[in-house]
Design an enzyme around this catalytic site. Structure first.
Site, mmCIF file in Angstrom:
data_model
loop_
_atom_site.group_PDB
_atom_site.id
_atom_site.type_symbol
_atom_site.label_atom_id
_atom_site.label_comp_id
_atom_site.label_asym_id
_atom_site.label_seq_id
_atom_site.Cartn_x
_atom_site.Cartn_y
_atom_site.Cartn_z
ATOM 1 N N ASP A 85 0.952 -1.114 0.061
ATOM 2 C CA ASP A 85 -0.105 -0.036 0.048
ATOM 3 C C ASP A 85 0.898 1.141 0.019
ATOM 4 O O ASP A 85 1.761 1.422 0.867
ATOM 5 C CB ASP A 85 -0.921 -0.014 1.284
ATOM 6 C CG ASP A 85 -2.496 0.420 1.065
ATOM 7 O OD1 ASP A 85 -2.471 1.630 0.590
ATOM 8 O OD2 ASP A 85 -2.980 -0.243 1.285
ATOM 9 N N GLU B 233 -6.595 3.992 -5.446
ATOM 10 C CA GLU B 233 -7.895 4.060 -4.905
ATOM 11 C C GLU B 233 -8.457 5.577 -5.051
ATOM 12 O O GLU B 233 -8.069 6.285 -5.000
ATOM 13 C CB GLU B 233 -7.568 3.889 -3.276
ATOM 14 C CG GLU B 233 -8.998 4.032 -2.760
ATOM 15 C CD GLU B 233 -8.766 4.494 -1.165
ATOM 16 O OE1 GLU B 233 -9.847 4.074 -0.351
ATOM 17 O OE2 GLU B 233 -7.870 5.371 -0.644
ATOM 18 N N ASP C 76 -12.330 -0.675 4.640
ATOM 19 C CA ASP C 76 -12.742 0.471 5.030
ATOM 20 C C ASP C 76 -14.528 0.509 4.756
ATOM 21 O O ASP C 76 -15.208 1.214 5.135
ATOM 22 C CB ASP C 76 -12.557 1.906 4.069
ATOM 23 C CG ASP C 76 -11.138 2.046 4.271
ATOM 24 O OD1 ASP C 76 -10.695 2.114 5.169
ATOM 25 O OD2 ASP C 76 -10.625 2.357 3.028
HETATM 26 C C1 NOJ Z 1 -8.021 5.348 2.437
HETATM 27 C C2 NOJ Z 1 -7.571 3.953 3.397
HETATM 28 O O1 NOJ Z 1 -8.325 2.888 2.713
HETATM 29 C C3 NOJ Z 1 -8.022 4.167 4.496
HETATM 30 O O2 NOJ Z 1 -8.066 3.071 5.554
HETATM 31 C C4 NOJ Z 1 -7.323 5.085 5.141
HETATM 32 O O3 NOJ Z 1 -7.595 5.604 6.600
HETATM 33 C C5 NOJ Z 1 -7.408 6.448 4.389
HETATM 34 N N1 NOJ Z 1 -7.271 6.296 3.096
HETATM 35 C C6 NOJ Z 1 -6.383 7.496 4.885
HETATM 36 O O4 NOJ Z 1 -4.916 7.180 4.412
#
Ligand code: NOJ
Length: 547
Positions: A101, A270, A331
């Site tokens: 990531d 993302e 998330d």
């Molecule tokens: C998206 C991530 O998937 C999430 O888990 C994170 O809290 C935020 N971006 C901030 O990095």
């Protein structure tokens, strides 16, 4: 045989591991790298090729790793650099791939760069972050909202200026308009590629650039953002999200990644927006390799829903582009579905054209675990503790998760204490259903786990399922609950039909005598059998038709 021109990343299958919740090898209640190494054979035998890891680099863990304070070292609760190197080696030794990531948009406020930046207005790193004067002592520089609501500007009393944070206040955004920042971050990308990682998932990639003149965002009627539309909190975020400079940046990043071509690497962004909008990040095969498509997260598990989804994806991601197929992540609420729906969803996700990303535990049907906001560890939830629980539950049902702890509970390995995740009390509670839903129990018989295994095996035996063209059949009016699509090789010599019955009535099947059934959701272990006469209620099948 796979068509040689199709790169590996377009044919791959991805399993997402949230390291904190996967397997705890040292008994501190937190998953770790050694634990992951011990469980690699599980993922290999399951049949996935690529593993994406949520961050495990140095971090105060205020957002559980998405707040990085050093991109080149490992957070001690997860392990050491030697263990990380071993993880990369062990993944590769199993002929698998590793994706990290990469949080480019922001750092932790504990990162030495930010510490320097905030120390004085004339610090050489001041401009590495986004600092502005307020419109008044208590009035932020403009009306921009953070992705999670509220102003994204935070006042720093020492220097009397405000810094910008797209996400949480302790995650200040880097300033990519400063070329030194870009070079530093590209340096980090190159470092990990040299270490042998095969790609990156790019955290909130569509927030990288914001309007250089800091124009206010216009008003919008939308109270909450959705998967398809990132506008929300009564604001159109045209100056903060999906800025034209971010599309250009995708191409610059692609060039950096393309410096490493043996083997080829990939990046998946993302990003949020309509399928059409986010497609732009891929450029003309010269931008991001892939973007996450989150529309699926809100698509009903029906023939009509999935049919509309593939049509949308095929329209916007025709060859040589490739869609992604996503039904969960760290998330999002774990979708509640019946066992039959879980099997139909898995069959769809693994046989439709697109790269599947499967979140840990989906393969055993791990369930969402409600956890009261008052007990939450997730920093979004702690920020929203004042929200009445029933409102939080209502928002969750809409697909927006206020308390992300609920989808991050420990992996359920067996029915022993703490679901076999840890000998100590886990950092989050395990789901109460673990005695009846765990890997050990599903290793035998007609289980969801074996359904995933059988499908992933099928993909290897019939590569046309990985690279074949996708042809969807219009829904038959007589059988409106049946989804039917076909994967076909370029020479049309091979084709595989997938039929999914989302309805409670059996449907007669008429097909050529040379048809063989390769897989059925009702009996995943059965293997190839002769053509059946009907599709049972809630059954999904994969059929081979020889020509
Ligand atoms: C998206 C991530 O998937 C999430 O888990 C994170 O809290 C935020 N971006 C901030 O990095």
């Amino acid at each position: 045989m796979p068509e040689p021109s199709v790169p590996w990343w377009k044919r791959t299958t991805v399993y997402q591991i949230y390291p904190r919740s996967f397997y705890d090898s040292n008994g501190d209640g937190i998953g770790d790298l050694q634990g992951i190494i011990e469980k690699l054979d599980y993922v290999k035998e399951l049949g996935f090729e690529t593993i994406w890891f949520s961050p495990f680099t140095m971090s105060p863990q205020a957002d559980f790793g998405y707040d990085i304070s050093d991109y080149l070292s490992i957070a001690p609760e997860y392990g050491t650099m030697e263990e990380c190197e071993r993880l990369i080696e062990e993944v590769h030794a199993r002929d698998m791939r590793i994706v990290l990531d990469m949080v480019l948009n922001h750092t932790s406020d504990q990162h030495p760069w930010f510490q320097e930046s905030r120390s004085s207005r004339d610090n050489p790193r001041r401009d590495w972050y986004i600092w502005r004067d307020g419109r008044g002592p208590r009035t932020p520089p403009n009306n921009w909202k953070a992705m999670i609501g509220g102003s994204g500007w935070h006042k720093d009393d020492a220097t009397e200026q405000w810094y910008w944070a797209t996400f949480l206040p302790f995650q200040p955004d880097l300033n990519y308009r400063n070329p030194d920042v870009k070079e530093a971050m590209f340096g980090i990308v190159r470092h990990w590629l040299k270490q042998g990682v095969d790609g990156f998932r790019l955290d909130i990639f569509n927030a990288i650039y914001k309007d250089a003149s800091f124009q206010n965002n216009p008003f919008s009627r939308r109270p909450l953002p959705s998967e398809e539309n990132p506008d929300g909190f009564f604001q159109k975020n045209e100056n903060t999200i999906n800025h034209p400079d971010t599309f250009a940046f995708a191409k610059e990043l692609r060039q950096v990644v393309d410096e490493f071509d043996d083997p080829e690497r990939f990046v998946v962004g993302e990003v949020f927006g309509s399928t059409e909008d986010v497609r732009r990040y891929c450029g003309d095969q010269d931008g991001l390799h892939m973007v996450f498509l989150f529309k699926s997260l809100q698509t009903p598990c029906t023939a009509k829903g999935y049919s509309a989804l593939i049509q949308d994806y095929e329209r916007h991601f025709p060859e040589p582009a490739i869609p992604t197929l996503v039904f969960g992540n760290h998330d999002r609420p774990r979708r509640s579905k019946t066992e039959a729906q879980a099997r139909l969803q898995a069959t769809f996700q693994l046989t439709a054209r697109g790269v599947p990303f499967v979140y840990y535990g989906e393969e055993i049907g791990m369930q969402h675990r409600p956890i009261p906001l008052a007990q939450a560890k997730d920093p979004i939830a702690t920020q929203y503790r004042w929200v009445p629980q029933w409102v939080a539950n209502w928002i969750t049902r809409k697909g927006i998760l206020l308390n992300r702890d609920e989808c991050r509970t420990p992996m359920q390995w067996d029915s022993s204490q703490n679901a076999g995740f840890s000998v100590e009390t886990p950092w989050l509670p395990v789901h109460e259903d673990f005695p009846n839903r765990n890997v050990q129990q599903q290793e035998k018989g007609n289980s969801l786990l074996n359904c995933y295994k059988a499908l992933l095996k099928l993909l290897k035996e019939h590569p046309v399922l990985q690279y074949g063209a996708m042809e969807w059949k219009p829904i038959n009016k007589e059988h409106p609950k049946v989804l039917h699509f076909v994967r076909t090789s370029a020479d049309r010599m091979q084709s595989i039909d997938v039929m999914l019955n989302f309805g409670k009535h059996a449907v007669p099947l008429a097909h050529a005598s040379k048809t063989r059934i390769l897989f059925s959701t009702l009996a995943p272990e059965q293997g190839t059998v002769d053509a059946p006469k009907q599709l049972a209620p809630f059954e999904g099948i994969v059929l081979y038709v020889s020509h």
